[in-house]
Design a protein around this motif. Sequence first.
Motif, PDB file in Angstrom:
ATOM      1  N   GLU A  18       0.819  -1.215   0.000  1.00 28.22           N
ATOM      2  CA  GLU A  18       0.000   0.000   0.000  1.00 28.22           C
ATOM      3  C   GLU A  18       0.850   1.260   0.000  1.00 28.22           C
ATOM      4  N   ASP A  19       1.941   1.256   0.769  1.00 23.21           N
ATOM      5  CA  ASP A  19       2.785   2.445   0.825  1.00 23.21           C
ATOM      6  C   ASP A  19       3.427   2.735  -0.528  1.00 23.21           C
ATOM      7  N   SER A  20       3.848   1.687  -1.230  1.00 25.69           N
ATOM      8  CA  SER A  20       4.462   1.846  -2.549  1.00 25.69           C
ATOM      9  C   SER A  20       3.472   2.459  -3.536  1.00 25.69           C
ATOM     10  N   HIS A  21       2.236   1.967  -3.513  1.00 28.61           N
ATOM     11  CA  HIS A  21       1.216   2.462  -4.436  1.00 28.61           C
ATOM     12  C   HIS A  21       0.897   3.929  -4.159  1.00 28.61           C
ATOM     13  N   LEU A  22       0.767   4.290  -2.894  1.00 28.25           N
ATOM     14  CA  LEU A  22       0.472   5.673  -2.519  1.00 28.25           C
ATOM     15  C   LEU A  22       1.588   6.608  -2.968  1.00 28.25           C
ATOM     16  N   LEU A  23       2.829   6.233  -2.715  1.00 30.43           N
ATOM     17  CA  LEU A  23       3.967   7.064  -3.105  1.00 30.43           C
ATOM     18  C   LEU A  23       4.059   7.187  -4.623  1.00 30.43           C
ATOM     19  N   VAL A 149      11.380  16.759  -2.893  1.00 27.06           N
ATOM     20  CA  VAL A 149      11.498  15.425  -2.317  1.00 27.06           C
ATOM     21  C   VAL A 149      10.089  14.920  -2.050  1.00 27.06           C
ATOM     22  N   TYR A 150       9.829  13.662  -2.402  1.00 32.57           N
ATOM     23  CA  TYR A 150       8.565  13.006  -2.088  1.00 32.57           C
ATOM     24  C   TYR A 150       8.891  11.899  -1.096  1.00 32.57           C
ATOM     25  N   LEU A 151       8.470  12.102   0.140  1.00 32.80           N
ATOM     26  CA  LEU A 151       8.846  11.223   1.242  1.00 32.80           C
ATOM     27  C   LEU A 151       7.599  10.621   1.864  1.00 32.80           C
ATOM     28  N   LEU A 152       7.538   9.299   1.911  1.00 36.15           N
ATOM     29  CA  LEU A 152       6.432   8.624   2.564  1.00 36.15           C
ATOM     30  C   LEU A 152       6.718   8.517   4.058  1.00 36.15           C
ATOM     31  N   VAL A 153       5.724   8.896   4.873  1.00 37.56           N
ATOM     32  CA  VAL A 153       5.876   8.882   6.325  1.00 37.56           C
ATOM     33  C   VAL A 153       4.643   8.224   6.938  1.00 37.56           C
ATOM     34  N   GLU A 184      -2.466   2.684  11.160  1.00 37.72           N
ATOM     35  CA  GLU A 184      -1.631   3.840  10.849  1.00 37.72           C
ATOM     36  C   GLU A 184      -2.238   4.649   9.714  1.00 37.72           C
ATOM     37  N   THR A 185      -1.744   5.868   9.570  1.00 37.18           N
ATOM     38  CA  THR A 185      -2.040   6.690   8.401  1.00 37.18           C
ATOM     39  C   THR A 185      -0.727   6.925   7.683  1.00 37.18           C
ATOM     40  N   LEU A 186      -0.733   6.697   6.379  1.00 33.03           N
ATOM     41  CA  LEU A 186       0.437   6.955   5.557  1.00 33.03           C
ATOM     42  C   LEU A 186       0.256   8.293   4.868  1.00 33.03           C
ATOM     43  N   THR A 187       1.313   9.094   4.855  1.00 29.56           N
ATOM     44  CA  THR A 187       1.285  10.428   4.251  1.00 29.56           C
ATOM     45  C   THR A 187       2.485  10.578   3.333  1.00 29.56           C
ATOM     46  N   VAL A 188       2.243  11.141   2.145  1.00 26.53           N
ATOM     47  CA  VAL A 188       3.349  11.507   1.264  1.00 26.53           C
ATOM     48  C   VAL A 188       3.554  13.000   1.438  1.00 26.53           C
TER      49      VAL A 188
END
Length: 193
Positions: A18-23, A149-153, A184-188
């Motif tokens: 999921e994190d990869s797809h969001l980023l 920079v595009y950083l997933l957090v 969790e919540t993932l944010t780019v």
Amino acid sequence: MGLEDQRDVETDVYQPAEDSHLLADAACDDLADADEGSLVLEVGTGSGYVAGRIDDETPARVIAADLNPHAVRQAREAGLEAVRADLVAPFADGALDAVVFNPPYLPTDPDNEWDDWMEQALSGGEDGRAVIDPFLAEVGRVLAPDGSVYLLVSSLTGVDDVVEEAGEHGFSAAAVADESFPFETLTVLELFR
């Protein structure tokens, strides 16, 4: 690919989640209008999924980098320009128009860490920022003056803490995408100067 190589990919290389797809979605949306020949680096490429999406969906030239030699091999086999690198260390000052990173961000008890490639792809140390903080300290050096920079957090890492650390290195931050999950919540974050 032989059986041993397949085992390396399955157990030693972070595969898209999921994190990869969001980023990838966020980076591709923002970089869709990039100039032809813009240079984009994906740090910690893992399988090469995010770099591959950017390469396919934008006019940018993409370099995929990872410390893990198994990941570099998988990214090359996917047709990407891939190099073995520790964060941004080997890249020239001001050379990159954008840097994309899905870092190891899971807070991990030091007594429960393993010394293997998959653990390195997931573990962010006790506070989840063991890799993020050094990245933020170095990434400004390799960015062009108007680079991003595009950083997933993850919320597990503390988005506000990451934004504050980025600010200490001269960056402003804007959330460009997020997705909530039960744990969790993932944010780019887009970081810019």
